[in-house]
Write an enzyme that holds these catalytic residues in place. Structure first.
Site, short mmCIF file in Angstrom:
data_model
loop_
_atom_site.label_atom_id
_atom_site.label_comp_id
_atom_site.label_asym_id
_atom_site.label_seq_id
_atom_site.Cartn_x
_atom_site.Cartn_y
_atom_site.Cartn_z
CE LYS A 105 15.09 110.53 11.15
NZ LYS A 105 14.66 110.49 9.76
CD GLU A 129 25.17 105.29 4.25
OE1 GLU A 129 26.24 104.69 4.27
OE2 GLU A 129 25.08 106.51 4.51
CB VAL A 132 22.76 110.48 8.85
CG1 VAL A 132 23.15 111.95 8.73
CG2 VAL A 132 22.76 110.05 10.30
CD GLU A 190 5.58 113.10 9.60
OE1 GLU A 190 4.48 112.66 9.97
OE2 GLU A 190 6.37 112.46 8.89
CE LYS A 205 17.87 112.88 9.64
NZ LYS A 205 17.06 113.75 8.76
N GLY A 302 12.57 110.68 1.83
CA GLY A 302 11.66 110.22 0.78
C GLY A 302 11.84 108.74 0.53
#
Ligand SMILES: NC(=O)c1ccc[n+]([C@@H]2O[C@H](COP(=O)([O-])OP(=O)(O)OC[C@H]3O[C@@H](n4cnc5c(N)ncnc54)[C@H](OP(=O)(O)O)[C@@H]3O)[C@@H](O)[C@H]2O)c1
Length: 438
Positions: A105, A129, A132, A190, A205, A302
């Site tokens: 993104k 796809e 976002v 992170e 996004k 994930g």
């Protein structure tokens, strides 16, 4: 039957998920398509990752450009992240007649226009796809399911890390720092969480959602962006007392051709479906002129949720390629990115945005202070809807919480600056925007 051959760039979290999903579902994919999907090569720098996945050494290279150049590869899946070499590799793949699938993104928000134009010129597709909402099929929904309607507003909880942190602060009465540490322990944040907690990931996004919903190009720098680092546990508790939940929302509205695009902590009514989206979940709430409101919900990040979105794009593109092999004329139109419809967004300045506000002042506990604050607000055309003043303690200042009626951002900022300048409060006043009517 000739298989569809994919080349995978990057075998980290999402790339690894794609390999696992491909292995798990390869027979089902072949049945759905009528031909096998073959993993023809993987480019990865960290070879212990590909070894851990049991990928044979003959399949793996450290040279991403060499993999992209291989003539038999139909679809390049870019899961490297970052701007370079991802951008150049995608452009190379398109020039070479391959289609591309990406989850990147940040790259698309910054350089999407050039990439989609290159795809359009080459008559190839770029599936995005996964960029976002992770596993939530929001790109397809905007592109296809909602395509016949005119969208009026989009409200997204599109960063699972921030939603997890705010939910943890709310449910366990902890401060931002502790909730962030929890998110890091759970593998949801992170070591350097700035991209998430400062709101930049959500802004990336939002740029993609604005293109699909309103047909406008928007750069991340044009999105007003404010993260969640200044939100306190007390703000969340007061918000609840006033009947609101705290969310980091990515908001876009079409105000008669002017686009409002902003990412910031937002108070939403407790009864609204977005308020109940907890933990690392994502949700995108869309208001269409003819359809009314719909909401799309699921895991926004994930390895496996995001891999499912990547694989859905692979299947769709594979179908297009198979149709072309059978002689159908297929022009991909950049996989539904509205490249012909797009125009630069006319962005509504943040100063002109109108909404309700939550205000928190730490005011000296003495007569007349509340009146003085109210008078500055009144002079700046801000009217107060309700006030909560907490009881006296040993402290010299007490929190005063106000909820305003709708006010213009410019007026609010001017009033708060004056209140602070005149020393009416101990610390700088805090304010959070309220979306009451979403
Ligand atoms: N993680 C998520 O939940 C999620 C969700 C949605 C979208 N995404 C997007 O998906 C993309 C991938 O994210 P990720 O979380 O999977 O990242 P990641 O775990 O860091 O994986 C990227 C992998 O690519 C490798 N790599 C980097 N440059 C390379 C090169 N030039 N040649 C070969 N390999 C290279 C990296 O190796 P080294 O580590 O050795 O550099 C790493 O193994 C990003 O664009 C991200 O924004 C991620």
């Amino acid at each position: 039957m000739e298989p569809i051959r994919i080349g995978l760039l990057g075998c980290g979290t999402i790339g690894g998920g794609v390999v696992k999903l491909w292995r798990r579902n390869r027979q089902m994919l072949a049945r759905k398509l009528g031909v096998p999907v073959e993993l023809a090569g993987v480019a990865e720098l960290e070879l212990k990752r590909t070894r851990a996945l049991g990928l044979s050494a003959s399949l793996v290279t450290r040279e991403a450009a060499a993999l992209v150049a291989r003539p038999e590869i139909d679809i390049v899946i870019e899961l490297l992240g970052g701007y370079e070499p991802a951008r150049s590799l995608i452009l190379k793949a398109l020039e070479a007649g391959k289609d591309v699938v990406t989850a990147n993104k940040a790259l698309l928000a910054e350089h999407g226009e050039a990439i989609f134009q290159a795809a359009d010129r080459a008559g190839r597709s770029v599936g995005f796809e996964a960029s976002v909402g992770g596993g939530v099929p929001i790109i397809r929904t905007l592109r296809e399911g909602l395509a016949g309607d005119r969208q009026r507003a989009v409200y997204g909880i599109v960063n699972g890390t921030c939603n997890f942190i705010l939910s943890t602060m709310s449910e366990h009465d902890v401060e931002f720092r502790d909730a962030l540490a929890d998110a890091q322990r759970a593998g949801l944040a992170e070591a350097n969480p700035a991209l998430d907690v400062e709101g930049h990931d959500a802004a990336h996004k939002l740029c993609l959602l604005v293109a699909l919903a309103f047909g406008c190009t928007l750069k991340p720098a044009q999105v007003y962006t404010e993260g969640i680092t200044r939100i306190t546990q007390a703000d969340i508790a007061y918000a609840r007392e006033l009947g609101f939940a705290m969310k980091l929302l990515a908001i876009a509205k079409d105000d008669d051709g002017r686009i409002e695009a902003r990412v910031h902590p937002t108070m939403v009514p407790l009864g609204h479906p977005l308020a109940s989206v907890g933990g690392a979940f994502n949700a995108i709430y869309i208001h269409g002129e003819a359809l009314g409101s719909t909401m799309y919900f699921g895991l926004g990040a994930g390895e496996m949720p995001t891999a499912t979105a990547v694989m859905a794009d692979v299947l769709q593109i594979a179908r297009e390629r198979l149709a072309a092999r059978e002689g159908a004329i297929v022009r991909a139109h950049a996989q539904g990115y509205p490249i012909r419809w797009l125009k630069p967004a006319r962005v509504k300045p943040m100063q002109d945005v109108v909404c309700e506000y939550y205000l928190r002042f730490m005011a000296p506990d003495k007569p007349g202070v509340l009146g003085a604050i109210a008078s500055v607000l009144g002079r700046n055309a801000i009217s107060i809807a309700s006030v909560i003043q907490k009881g006296r303690g040993a402290e010299r200042t007490v929190p005063v919480i106000m909820r305003t009626h709708e006010a213009r951002e410019r007026n609010l900022k001017r009033a708060l600056a004056e209140i602070h300048r005149r020393g009416m409060t101990g610390t700088a006043p805090a304010f959070i925007r309220i979306e009451e009517r979403l």
